[in-house]
Design a protein around this motif. Sequence first.
Motif, PDB file in Angstrom:
ATOM      1  N   ALA B 200      59.865 -21.895  51.543  1.00  0.00           N
ATOM      2  CA  ALA B 200      59.208 -22.167  49.942  1.00  0.00           C
ATOM      3  C   ALA B 200      57.834 -21.916  49.780  1.00  0.00           C
ATOM      4  O   ALA B 200      57.014 -21.955  50.818  1.00  0.00           O
ATOM      5  CB  ALA B 200      59.616 -23.660  49.702  1.00  0.00           C
ATOM      6  N   SER B 201      57.407 -21.508  48.651  1.00  0.00           N
ATOM      7  CA  SER B 201      55.985 -21.632  48.508  1.00  0.00           C
ATOM      8  C   SER B 201      55.810 -22.303  47.178  1.00  0.00           C
ATOM      9  O   SER B 201      56.614 -22.510  46.238  1.00  0.00           O
ATOM     10  CB  SER B 201      55.728 -20.206  47.690  1.00  0.00           C
ATOM     11  OG  SER B 201      55.848 -19.186  48.639  1.00  0.00           O
ATOM     12  N   TYR B 202      54.627 -23.124  47.166  1.00  0.00           N
ATOM     13  CA  TYR B 202      54.331 -23.936  46.104  1.00  0.00           C
ATOM     14  C   TYR B 202      52.946 -23.496  45.040  1.00  0.00           C
ATOM     15  O   TYR B 202      52.112 -23.034  45.524  1.00  0.00           O
ATOM     16  CB  TYR B 202      54.031 -25.460  46.584  1.00  0.00           C
ATOM     17  CG  TYR B 202      54.880 -25.910  47.759  1.00  0.00           C
ATOM     18  CD1 TYR B 202      56.117 -25.783  47.374  1.00  0.00           C
ATOM     19  CD2 TYR B 202      54.328 -26.366  49.014  1.00  0.00           C
ATOM     20  CE1 TYR B 202      57.172 -26.453  48.467  1.00  0.00           C
ATOM     21  CE2 TYR B 202      55.261 -26.710  50.089  1.00  0.00           C
ATOM     22  CZ  TYR B 202      56.655 -26.937  49.794  1.00  0.00           C
ATOM     23  OH  TYR B 202      57.456 -27.287  50.688  1.00  0.00           O
ATOM     24  N   TYR B 203      53.308 -23.627  43.953  1.00  0.00           N
ATOM     25  CA  TYR B 203      52.364 -23.194  42.737  1.00  0.00           C
ATOM     26  C   TYR B 203      52.063 -24.643  41.979  1.00  0.00           C
ATOM     27  O   TYR B 203      53.003 -24.910  41.127  1.00  0.00           O
ATOM     28  CB  TYR B 203      52.822 -22.061  41.933  1.00  0.00           C
ATOM     29  CG  TYR B 203      53.198 -20.794  42.981  1.00  0.00           C
ATOM     30  CD1 TYR B 203      51.787 -20.128  43.260  1.00  0.00           C
ATOM     31  CD2 TYR B 203      54.332 -20.731  43.256  1.00  0.00           C
ATOM     32  CE1 TYR B 203      52.366 -18.819  43.891  1.00  0.00           C
ATOM     33  CE2 TYR B 203      54.669 -19.642  44.290  1.00  0.00           C
ATOM     34  CZ  TYR B 203      53.462 -18.786  44.620  1.00  0.00           C
ATOM     35  OH  TYR B 203      53.975 -17.628  45.260  1.00  0.00           O
ATOM     36  N   LEU B 204      50.897 -25.146  41.908  1.00  0.00           N
ATOM     37  CA  LEU B 204      50.554 -26.054  41.079  1.00  0.00           C
ATOM     38  C   LEU B 204      50.712 -25.439  39.607  1.00  0.00           C
ATOM     39  O   LEU B 204      49.893 -24.561  39.267  1.00  0.00           O
ATOM     40  CB  LEU B 204      49.476 -26.886  41.431  1.00  0.00           C
ATOM     41  CG  LEU B 204      49.077 -28.201  40.488  1.00  0.00           C
ATOM     42  CD1 LEU B 204      49.848 -29.240  40.797  1.00  0.00           C
ATOM     43  CD2 LEU B 204      47.803 -28.288  40.700  1.00  0.00           C
ATOM     44  N   LEU B 205      51.310 -26.163  38.688  1.00  0.00           N
ATOM     45  CA  LEU B 205      51.281 -25.644  37.254  1.00  0.00           C
ATOM     46  C   LEU B 205      49.999 -26.135  36.357  1.00  0.00           C
ATOM     47  O   LEU B 205      50.221 -27.447  36.379  1.00  0.00           O
ATOM     48  CB  LEU B 205      52.741 -25.838  36.750  1.00  0.00           C
ATOM     49  CG  LEU B 205      53.818 -25.127  37.179  1.00  0.00           C
ATOM     50  CD1 LEU B 205      55.250 -25.601  36.567  1.00  0.00           C
ATOM     51  CD2 LEU B 205      53.651 -23.516  37.106  1.00  0.00           C
ATOM     52  N   VAL B 206      49.187 -25.393  35.767  1.00  0.00           N
ATOM     53  CA  VAL B 206      48.297 -25.831  34.823  1.00  0.00           C
ATOM     54  C   VAL B 206      48.108 -25.006  33.595  1.00  0.00           C
ATOM     55  O   VAL B 206      48.934 -24.105  33.315  1.00  0.00           O
ATOM     56  CB  VAL B 206      47.026 -25.858  35.627  1.00  0.00           C
ATOM     57  CG1 VAL B 206      47.046 -26.510  36.900  1.00  0.00           C
ATOM     58  CG2 VAL B 206      46.429 -24.271  36.023  1.00  0.00           C
ATOM     59  N   GLY B 207      47.428 -25.328  32.787  1.00  0.00           N
ATOM     60  CA  GLY B 207      47.372 -24.641  31.426  1.00  0.00           C
ATOM     61  C   GLY B 207      46.815 -23.478  31.661  1.00  0.00           C
ATOM     62  O   GLY B 207      46.239 -23.064  32.758  1.00  0.00           O
ATOM     63  N   THR B 208      46.633 -22.580  30.443  1.00  0.00           N
ATOM     64  CA  THR B 208      46.018 -21.462  30.548  1.00  0.00           C
ATOM     65  C   THR B 208      44.429 -21.650  30.767  1.00  0.00           C
ATOM     66  O   THR B 208      43.724 -20.738  31.113  1.00  0.00           O
ATOM     67  CB  THR B 208      46.389 -20.638  29.329  1.00  0.00           C
ATOM     68  OG1 THR B 208      46.159 -21.304  28.062  1.00  0.00           O
ATOM     69  CG2 THR B 208      47.861 -19.693  29.305  1.00  0.00           C
ATOM     70  N   ASP B 209      44.077 -22.827  30.309  1.00  0.00           N
ATOM     71  CA  ASP B 209      42.595 -23.059  30.327  1.00  0.00           C
ATOM     72  C   ASP B 209      42.287 -23.603  31.567  1.00  0.00           C
ATOM     73  O   ASP B 209      41.177 -23.944  32.035  1.00  0.00           O
ATOM     74  CB  ASP B 209      42.181 -23.633  29.361  1.00  0.00           C
ATOM     75  CG  ASP B 209      43.032 -25.196  29.223  1.00  0.00           C
ATOM     76  OD1 ASP B 209      43.947 -25.360  29.903  1.00  0.00           O
ATOM     77  OD2 ASP B 209      42.647 -25.955  28.188  1.00  0.00           O
ATOM     78  N   GLY B 210      43.367 -23.652  32.719  1.00  0.00           N
ATOM     79  CA  GLY B 210      42.989 -24.235  33.978  1.00  0.00           C
ATOM     80  C   GLY B 210      43.138 -25.715  34.044  1.00  0.00           C
ATOM     81  O   GLY B 210      42.890 -26.353  34.868  1.00  0.00           O
ATOM     82  N   ALA B 211      43.223 -26.456  32.807  1.00  0.00           N
ATOM     83  CA  ALA B 211      43.231 -28.025  32.556  1.00  0.00           C
ATOM     84  C   ALA B 211      44.587 -28.453  32.924  1.00  0.00           C
ATOM     85  O   ALA B 211      45.496 -27.601  32.902  1.00  0.00           O
ATOM     86  CB  ALA B 211      42.998 -28.414  31.268  1.00  0.00           C
ATOM     87  N   GLY B 212      44.910 -29.360  33.371  1.00  0.00           N
ATOM     88  CA  GLY B 212      46.122 -30.120  33.606  1.00  0.00           C
ATOM     89  C   GLY B 212      47.353 -29.991  32.346  1.00  0.00           C
ATOM     90  O   GLY B 212      46.762 -30.079  31.077  1.00  0.00           O
ATOM     91  N   LEU B 213      48.434 -29.913  32.314  1.00  0.00           N
ATOM     92  CA  LEU B 213      49.247 -29.827  31.485  1.00  0.00           C
ATOM     93  C   LEU B 213      49.704 -31.310  30.982  1.00  0.00           C
ATOM     94  O   LEU B 213      49.587 -32.140  31.723  1.00  0.00           O
ATOM     95  CB  LEU B 213      50.658 -29.035  31.974  1.00  0.00           C
ATOM     96  CG  LEU B 213      50.699 -27.518  32.035  1.00  0.00           C
ATOM     97  CD1 LEU B 213      51.940 -27.109  33.002  1.00  0.00           C
ATOM     98  CD2 LEU B 213      50.385 -26.846  31.020  1.00  0.00           C
ATOM     99  N   ALA B 214      49.963 -31.445  29.829  1.00  0.00           N
ATOM    100  CA  ALA B 214      50.339 -32.876  29.251  1.00  0.00           C
ATOM    101  C   ALA B 214      51.677 -33.121  30.012  1.00  0.00           C
ATOM    102  O   ALA B 214      52.466 -32.209  30.016  1.00  0.00           O
ATOM    103  CB  ALA B 214      50.359 -32.664  28.040  1.00  0.00           C
ATOM    104  N   PRO B 215      51.955 -34.247  30.218  1.00  0.00           N
ATOM    105  CA  PRO B 215      53.008 -34.692  30.877  1.00  0.00           C
ATOM    106  C   PRO B 215      54.360 -34.284  29.900  1.00  0.00           C
ATOM    107  O   PRO B 215      55.150 -34.081  30.719  1.00  0.00           O
ATOM    108  CB  PRO B 215      53.252 -36.400  30.849  1.00  0.00           C
ATOM    109  CG  PRO B 215      51.450 -36.634  30.717  1.00  0.00           C
ATOM    110  CD  PRO B 215      50.968 -35.557  29.966  1.00  0.00           C
ATOM    111  N   ASP B 216      54.343 -34.265  28.883  1.00  0.00           N
ATOM    112  CA  ASP B 216      55.649 -33.830  27.981  1.00  0.00           C
ATOM    113  C   ASP B 216      55.600 -32.356  27.609  1.00  0.00           C
ATOM    114  O   ASP B 216      56.232 -31.829  27.093  1.00  0.00           O
ATOM    115  CB  ASP B 216      55.767 -34.768  26.629  1.00  0.00           C
ATOM    116  CG  ASP B 216      54.412 -34.474  25.887  1.00  0.00           C
ATOM    117  OD1 ASP B 216      53.617 -33.800  26.282  1.00  0.00           O
ATOM    118  OD2 ASP B 216      54.519 -35.226  24.784  1.00  0.00           O
TER     119      ASP B 216
END
Lengths: 356, 250
Positions: B200-216
């Motif tokens: 397995a490889s893991y990738y943290l998912l973030v927004g295009t601006d590098g900020a966290g994604l909203a929970p929904d």
Amino acid sequence: MSVNYRWVQWNRHKRVYDATAVGAIALFIGAFVIVGSVVYPGERALSGPILLLRAFGVTALLLLHIVLAIGPLARLDRRFLPLLYNRRHLGVMLFFVALGHAALVFLFYGGFGNRNPIMAVLAPDRALSWPSGLPYEKFGFVALMILFAMAATSHDFWLKNLTPRVWKSLHMLVYVAYALLIAHVVFGAMQSERSVLYPVLLSAGVIGLGSLHLLAGLREVSRPRNAEAQLGVELAGWIDAGRTDAIEDGRATVVCPGSGERIAVFRDGDAFSAVSNVCAHQGGPLGEGAIVDGCITCPWHGYQYRAADGQSPPPYTEKIPTYEVRIAGERVYVNPSANAPGTPVEPARLEGKGDG
Amino acid sequence: MAEQDRDSGIYVGYLPTPARDKRFLRVLIPVLLWLGAITTGLVAWRMQDPGTGVWNISNEQTWEGVLRADPYPLLEIDGAGETEIVLLVEMGKFGPERARAFDGRRVEVTGFELERDGRRIFELVPEDRAISALSDAPETQTLVSAQLGAVTLRGEIMDSKCFLGAMKPGEGQGHRACAILCIRGGIPPMLVTRDASGNASYYLLVGTDGAGLAPDALDRIGEPAEISGELTRRGDLMMLMIDPGSVRGI
Ligand code: FES
């Protein structure tokens, strides 16, 4: 039988039956848990609750197969009848095992979050995609509700108060529950499990159950329609039930009139009487029963009726329709128009001993 | 026995069981029990491997590092090699909103470790002692991210906490409702891909601006999905900058 309702009218058979069933359930769950923790020990171990909820789910599905197989098996081979006797307790236990599975799912998959645990599992906010997006959780939940309705109404009190017809249709919903549970597994667990064993086992279950029902059904359908008597005006419209010596003492032959319920023609010594083949309790096949202590006895739960008038001996009050019977030559004939339940009919006796 | 003499040859529940039926049951019942136990045992035997995630729930620990609120609350821990990035989560299925107040500070956090394939995540104890600041002012130095270019990856979107050891297995169809609940509750989402041999490889998912994604923001949680985005590396953590609307089911 029905004079008063008790929770359960216990007897030794029911106790042995229930103890065996509880033991079997513990054994099935135990086998799953033990094997599951042996194949994945230590850091690879499954979470305890997940191992357990899987064990409950698999056991419930297995039990459902057993419960559904008992009916046709008992028709095909009478030696399975003891399993039928207390089948409803097995059904109630099955419900509780399924409930255990559901409770663990709601608690661990749906709990500890910011939503109602039940809604989090039943209505996750996700896009629907085929096939993995099908709401398999809902299939399982509806099946559980059906099992609940059946378990809750399994007592004879409900059979009486819902009328046997409504009760029977309610309990036929078990086949809907079965279909839903197969879908629950196919679109649920089997979407992520990769072993071929699962589709193989599941198909074996579905095909096995299907063929048992088909076999038992075919046997019913292939029973020849009995011909009308060709004996002149007096017996016109009556049905030929075969040779007198073809009916074993204490047993019955079942006659299929062109229309209406089947008729069971019993022989008790040299006396022949006919009653409806349908037991007043849960519609058990009386013609597959026997005369015990002078009474026609249902093979399913042992309800009894006097052959002479279709009434249960006091203090019981069940009544079933009776039919007129004649012996002509070496054959028994039945008038297919039913008498009102509980109507006395003089039995037909063998030659030389009088004819009713 | 008088009862036995009346043996009618058919089974009636309240009478003694006919001998023929008894013999039959003595064979049938054990056979059924064995078959049933073998069936459930077989089903257990062939289950998918739940992986090596471990949740040290009985071993409370303390770690020191620099806390960052973005993209999700995490701890940067300096070690011998590259900086280790450790995500922080709360007990249950929640992200640690309270940690944001410590953005940029050197802190000591107390909680429990979850670990899988060398990737760690910390679950904070519920009390206030979970995070204590070791410095008054934010650290001036920030970790630079390396831009690695555009990629398209196939895998499954999961919540980091369950997958790294809180639930075993913390992936797949059965777990999906739980993964959705976790991500909606603020647990950071990850894309997990597997190579041909299952690593397995893991990738943290973030927004295009590098900020966290909203929970929904995310759909298609817990199902096979294809995602395109910009790959970034921060410390030892791979991040995928994505437009959440571009996630496609396979
Ligand atoms: S159906 Fe129950 S005794 Fe006949």
